[in-house]
Design an enzyme around this catalytic site. Structure first.
Site, PDB file in Angstrom:
ATOM      1  N   LYS A  14       0.825  -1.220   0.000  1.00 47.44           N
ATOM      2  CA  LYS A  14       0.000   0.000   0.000  1.00 47.44           C
ATOM      3  C   LYS A  14       0.851   1.257   0.000  1.00 47.44           C
ATOM      4  O   LYS A  14       0.493   2.248  -0.626  1.00 47.44           O
ATOM      5  CB  LYS A  14      -0.962   0.009   1.195  1.00 47.44           C
ATOM      6  CG  LYS A  14      -2.091  -0.982   1.026  1.00 47.44           C
ATOM      7  CD  LYS A  14      -3.253  -0.707   1.957  1.00 47.44           C
ATOM      8  CE  LYS A  14      -4.401  -1.657   1.656  1.00 47.44           C
ATOM      9  NZ  LYS A  14      -5.435  -1.637   2.660  1.00 47.44           N
ATOM     10  N   LYS A  49      -5.000  -9.605  -7.225  1.00 43.64           N
ATOM     11  CA  LYS A  49      -6.217  -9.769  -6.421  1.00 43.64           C
ATOM     12  C   LYS A  49      -7.337  -8.856  -6.928  1.00 43.64           C
ATOM     13  O   LYS A  49      -7.061  -7.733  -7.339  1.00 43.64           O
ATOM     14  CB  LYS A  49      -5.837  -9.364  -4.996  1.00 43.64           C
ATOM     15  CG  LYS A  49      -6.673  -9.908  -3.892  1.00 43.64           C
ATOM     16  CD  LYS A  49      -6.154  -9.366  -2.565  1.00 43.64           C
ATOM     17  CE  LYS A  49      -6.420  -7.884  -2.472  1.00 43.64           C
ATOM     18  NZ  LYS A  49      -6.209  -7.290  -1.154  1.00 43.64           N
ATOM     19  N   LYS A  94     -10.932  -3.267  -4.533  1.00 43.15           N
ATOM     20  CA  LYS A  94     -11.764  -2.060  -4.593  1.00 43.15           C
ATOM     21  C   LYS A  94     -11.010  -0.914  -5.231  1.00 43.15           C
ATOM     22  O   LYS A  94     -11.595  -0.008  -5.794  1.00 43.15           O
ATOM     23  CB  LYS A  94     -12.109  -1.572  -3.188  1.00 43.15           C
ATOM     24  CG  LYS A  94     -12.750  -2.542  -2.278  1.00 43.15           C
ATOM     25  CD  LYS A  94     -12.840  -1.955  -0.851  1.00 43.15           C
ATOM     26  CE  LYS A  94     -13.252  -3.043   0.122  1.00 43.15           C
ATOM     27  NZ  LYS A  94     -13.411  -2.606   1.482  1.00 43.15           N
TER      28      LYS A  94
HETATM   29  P1  TYM Z   1     -11.037  -5.453   3.645  1.00 42.05           P
HETATM   30  O1  TYM Z   1     -12.052  -4.427   3.977  1.00 42.05           O
HETATM   31  O2  TYM Z   1      -9.949  -5.081   2.684  1.00 42.05           O
HETATM   32  O3  TYM Z   1     -11.738  -6.735   3.074  1.00 42.05           O
HETATM   33  C1  TYM Z   1     -12.836  -7.334   3.751  1.00 42.05           C
HETATM   34  C2  TYM Z   1     -12.732  -8.850   3.632  1.00 42.05           C
HETATM   35  O4  TYM Z   1     -12.745  -9.220   2.242  1.00 42.05           O
HETATM   36  C3  TYM Z   1     -11.641 -10.080   1.961  1.00 42.05           C
HETATM   37  N1  TYM Z   1     -11.195  -9.852   0.584  1.00 42.05           N
HETATM   38  C4  TYM Z   1     -11.032 -10.828  -0.329  1.00 42.05           C
HETATM   39  N2  TYM Z   1     -11.214 -12.163  -0.233  1.00 42.05           N
HETATM   40  C5  TYM Z   1     -10.977 -12.891  -1.347  1.00 42.05           C
HETATM   41  N3  TYM Z   1     -10.576 -12.352  -2.534  1.00 42.05           N
HETATM   42  C6  TYM Z   1     -10.372 -11.024  -2.654  1.00 42.05           C
HETATM   43  N4  TYM Z   1     -10.015 -10.505  -3.817  1.00 42.05           N
HETATM   44  C7  TYM Z   1     -10.614 -10.198  -1.518  1.00 42.05           C
HETATM   45  N5  TYM Z   1     -10.532  -8.855  -1.293  1.00 42.05           N
HETATM   46  C8  TYM Z   1     -10.891  -8.671  -0.001  1.00 42.05           C
HETATM   47  C9  TYM Z   1     -10.572  -9.669   2.974  1.00 42.05           C
HETATM   48  O5  TYM Z   1      -9.613 -10.682   3.157  1.00 42.05           O
HETATM   49  C10 TYM Z   1     -11.406  -9.408   4.202  1.00 42.05           C
HETATM   50  O6  TYM Z   1     -11.671 -10.613   4.890  1.00 42.05           O
HETATM   51  N6  TYM Z   1      -8.014  -5.421   7.668  1.00 42.05           N
HETATM   52  C11 TYM Z   1      -9.266  -5.912   7.138  1.00 42.05           C
HETATM   53  C12 TYM Z   1     -10.467  -5.485   7.947  1.00 42.05           C
HETATM   54  C13 TYM Z   1     -10.377  -5.776   9.414  1.00 42.05           C
HETATM   55  C14 TYM Z   1     -10.564  -7.048  10.035  1.00 42.05           C
HETATM   56  C15 TYM Z   1     -10.451  -6.802  11.432  1.00 42.05           C
HETATM   57  C16 TYM Z   1     -10.798  -8.329   9.541  1.00 42.05           C
HETATM   58  C17 TYM Z   1     -10.167  -4.865  10.398  1.00 42.05           C
HETATM   59  N7  TYM Z   1     -10.211  -5.493  11.609  1.00 42.05           N
HETATM   60  C18 TYM Z   1     -10.563  -7.852  12.334  1.00 42.05           C
HETATM   61  C19 TYM Z   1     -10.918  -9.363  10.457  1.00 42.05           C
HETATM   62  C20 TYM Z   1     -10.796  -9.124  11.841  1.00 42.05           C
HETATM   63  C21 TYM Z   1      -9.474  -5.360   5.720  1.00 42.05           C
HETATM   64  O7  TYM Z   1      -8.910  -4.347   5.357  1.00 42.05           O
HETATM   65  O8  TYM Z   1     -10.386  -6.042   4.981  1.00 42.05           O
END
Ligand code: TYM
Length: 337
Positions: free
Chosen positions: A114, A201, A204
């Site tokens: 990032k 991947k 967004k």
């Molecule tokens: P975030 O908001 O980027 O994504 C949310 C969830 O979607 C999954 N994900 C994917 N899974 C499969 N293929 C993809 N292309 C893909 N893109 C996104 C992510 O793995 C995630 O599960 N840091 C985390 C949010 C967070 C969190 C937490 C998660 C904050 N605190 C505590 C679990 C527990 C994040 O940025 O996810």
């Protein structure tokens, strides 16, 4: 035995098929098992690690909650809330940032990706972000965390933090205080890839929306995106082993498999030797079949501000009750107050 489940999604807009298959669809299944106690959080404090337009952030927070509900998470069975409404998250993040080691954070590949060449200019929050994620999970003493593969390293860090805290304070009531949380990652859906480049991947933040299926996409757009999805000049193979080095084909099959809950081998049996257009037509149908009811519900719920406010208020009350009890314990162990 039931599990304590915690997971979070950032309210950064454009929720897509990767978020759905990698995370939200699994939240729904876990929420349906009466034995589990589930907490699903819209992590807006994570979102502000990069610049946000305040109005859009508020709208995206609402939209993310609406997506949880439209996908089938039941707010009576699970706690759904907004991270910034529960101040113990920020407090626990500070405390745990004093347990986490610099060397551990330095290894986080997501920060490197990032920040890129901009390391000096990004916010310090982007760097310490995994401490906040550890706080989210540990604050509820969660033992299972459903996530996509990209969060695996953050989960490993969370485990290290939990272990170190328990050891550091073992003589003061910290022994075994935090459960060591396990990630829950489903192979086929753990990394949904870009429709235009099977080595990247689905994301967004990718500029072209043709790389991803968004949960708000109309049926025609889904058909268009899948028909334009990259494939390769070789025939659809018979066996899984022949998918090596064919990332785009593998990705379409993984999507088919996890959405239809069908083993990849069955799909290969149906399509080997056929045209990609046959596979793509059926995949579009499946996507429309699964996603259009969610989209319709999402639009309906997103317009019902009163209902969303009620869900979030109710969730915040429940999350506060749990987290305040635990943060008190944490502070007592450390000698604060
Ligand atoms: P975030 O908001 O980027 O994504 C949310 C969830 O979607 C999954 N994900 C994917 N899974 C499969 N293929 C993809 N292309 C893909 N893109 C996104 C992510 O793995 C995630 O599960 N840091 C985390 C949010 C967070 C969190 C937490 C998660 C904050 N605190 C505590 C679990 C527990 C994040 O940025 O996810």
């Amino acid at each position: 035995m039931g599990k304590k489940i915690f997971s979070g999604v950032q309210p950064t807009g454009n929720l897509h098929l990767g978020n759905y298959l990698g995370a939200i669809k699994n939240f729904v299944n876990l929420n349906e098992d009466e034995k589990n106690s589930c907490i699903f959080c819209v992590v807006d404090l994570h979102a502000i690690t990069v610049n946000q337009d305040p109005k859009k952030l508020r709208d995206n927070t609402r939209e993310t909650v609406a997506t949880f509900l439209a996908s089938g998470i039941n707010s009576k069975k699970s706690i759904i809330f907004n991270q910034s409404q529960v101040s113990a998250h920020s407090e626990a993040a500070w405390i745990l940032s004093c347990t986490a080691r610099m060397g551990w954070l330095n290894r986080m590949t997501q920060f490197k990706e990032k920040a890129g060449k901009n390391k000096e200019k990004v916010s310090s929050g982007l760097y310490t972000y995994p401490n906040l994620m550890a706080a989210d999970i540990l604050l509820y003493l969660a033992d299972l965390v459903p996530v996509g593969d990209d969060q695996k390293q953050h989960l490993e860090l969370t485990r290290d933090i939990a272990q170190k805290f328990n050891n550091d304070y073992s003589e003061f009531g910290g022994k075994d205080f935090f459960p060591i949380p396990e990630p829950l990652i489903f192979e086929e859906s753990s990394r949904v890839m870009s429709l235009r480049d099977g080595t990247k991947k689905m994301s967004k933040s990718e500029t072209s929306s043709m790389t991803r299926i968004e949960l708000r996409d109309e049926n025609d757009l889904i058909i268009k995106k899948i028909s334009k999805a990259k494939t390769d000049p070789f025939p659809i193979p018979e066996s899984i082993g022949e998918l090596d080095n064919r990332p785009e084909v593998k990705n379409l099959l993984n999507i088919f498999s996890s959405l239809g809950e069908e083993p990849i081998l069955n799909i290969l049996n149906n399509y080997s030797g056929k045209q990609f257009s046959d596979l793509k037509n059926d995949l579009s149908d499946l996507l429309i079949n699964r996603l259009s009811p969610i989209r319709q519900e999402l639009i309906k719920i997103d317009n019902d501000e009163g209902f969303l406010r009620e869900v979030l208020n109710d969730g915040a009350i429940k999350a506060k009750e749990k987290s305040e009890k635990n943060i008190k314990e944490i502070k007592k162990i450390i000698g604060l107050g």
